[in-house]
Scaffold this motif. Structure first.
Motif, PDB file in Angstrom:
ATOM      1  N   GLY A  80      10.372   3.237  24.150  1.00 46.74           N
ATOM      2  CA  GLY A  80      11.228   4.418  24.050  1.00 46.74           C
ATOM      3  C   GLY A  80      11.364   4.915  22.626  1.00 46.74           C
ATOM      4  N   LEU A  84      10.218   8.640  21.390  1.00 46.23           N
ATOM      5  CA  LEU A  84      11.170   9.573  20.789  1.00 46.23           C
ATOM      6  C   LEU A  84      10.699  10.041  19.409  1.00 46.23           C
ATOM      7  N   ASN A 128      14.771   4.551  27.885  1.00 41.58           N
ATOM      8  CA  ASN A 128      15.958   4.441  27.037  1.00 41.58           C
ATOM      9  C   ASN A 128      16.752   3.197  27.463  1.00 41.58           C
ATOM     10  N   LEU A 203      16.545   3.060  17.838  1.00 42.01           N
ATOM     11  CA  LEU A 203      16.065   2.151  18.884  1.00 42.01           C
ATOM     12  C   LEU A 203      15.124   1.096  18.295  1.00 42.01           C
TER      13      LEU A 203
END
Length: 208
Positions: A80, A84, A128, A203
Motif C-alpha cells: 500500500g 500510494l 491500506n 505507511l
C-alpha cells in the motif's frame, strides 16, 4: 428488543462515520472521480461494498485474526505504501504539467479509464492496513459490546459508509463551477499528491 434496534443502528451509523470521514487516500480519490464525473457509480459501489464486507468481518469476530497475524498487515503496508507513493507522484505530475484531462467532462470517459479507476479504487481500499485495524478490529470490538444487536450496529455502520461515499462522489459535482479553471485542478491535484505521498511515506516508515 425491537425498541433497541434504532439506538443500536444509530450508534453504528455514528461510529461508522467517525471512522470514514477523514482526509485520506480513498476519500481524496472518490472526490476527484466525482469532480471529473468519471466512473463515479463504480467507485462508490466498490467503496461501499468493500466497507460492508470489512464491517461484516469485524462484526463476525475476525478482528482476532488480524491481531494474531501481524505479518499480513506488514505485507499490506509495504504494498500500500508503494502504491500510494506512485499514485502521489502521478498526481504531482498532473499538477505540474496539466493536460487536456483536466476538463470537467464525461466525454473523455472510456472503458480503459473506467478499468483504471476500478483497479485504483480497489488498491486504495484493500492495500491500506489501517482499514483492517479501524474497520475490522476497532469497529468489530465496539460491535461486540452490543451483544445480540451487534449486526444491527454493523448495518448502521454499513449505511453510514454508503451515505458518505455516495454523497462524496455525487455531491462533488456541486463544486464543478469552482473547478472549471485548470488552475483550480492544479491546486486539487497538488493536495491529492501531498496526501498520497504523505500517507505512503507514513505507511512505509511504520512498516519497515
Amino acid at each position: 428488543m425491537t425498541s433497541s434496534f434504532v439506538p443500536a443502528a444509530a450508534a453504528g451509523f455514528g461510529t461508522g462515520l467517525s471512522l470514514i470521514v477523514a482526509i485520506g487516500a480513498q476519500n481524496a480519490f472518490v472526490l476527484r472521480q466525482g469532480l471529473r464525473r468519471q466512473a463515479v457509480l463504480a467507485v462508490v459501489v466498490i467503496c461501499a461494498l468493500s466497507d460492508a464486507a470489512l464491517i461484516a468481518l469485524g462484526v463476525a469476530g475476525l478482528g482476532a485474526v488480524v491481531t494474531a497475524w501481524p505479518a499480513a498487515l506488514t505485507v499490506v503496508g509495504l504494498a500500500g505504501g508503494c502504491f500510494l507513493l506512485c499514485y502521489g507522484a502521478l498526481a504531482a505530475v498532473r499538477a505540474l504539467r496539466p493536460g487536456d484531462g483536466q476538463a470537467l467532462s464525461t466525454r473523455g470517459t472510456t472503458t480503459g479509464s473506467v478499468r483504471a479507476a476500478v483497479l485504483t479504487c480497489l488498491a486504495l481500499t484493500w492495500l491500506n492496513p489501517h482499514v483492517y485495524l479501524d474497520t475490522v478490529l476497532m469497529l468489530g470490538s465496539i460491535a461486540a459490546d452490543r451483544g445480540p444487536l451487534r449486526w444491527v450496529f454493523g448495518a448502521g455502520a454499513m449505511l453510514a459508509s454508503l451515505a458518505w461515499f455516495a454523497g462524496l462522489g455525487y455531491g462533488a459535482r456541486l463544486l464543478s463551477g469552482v473547478l472549471a479553471r485548470p488552475a483550480a485542478w492544479r491546486v486539487l491535484d497538488s493536495l491529492v499528491a501531498v496526501t498520497m505521498l504523505a500517507m505512503g511515506a507514513t505507511l512505509l516508515l511504520r512498516t519497515v
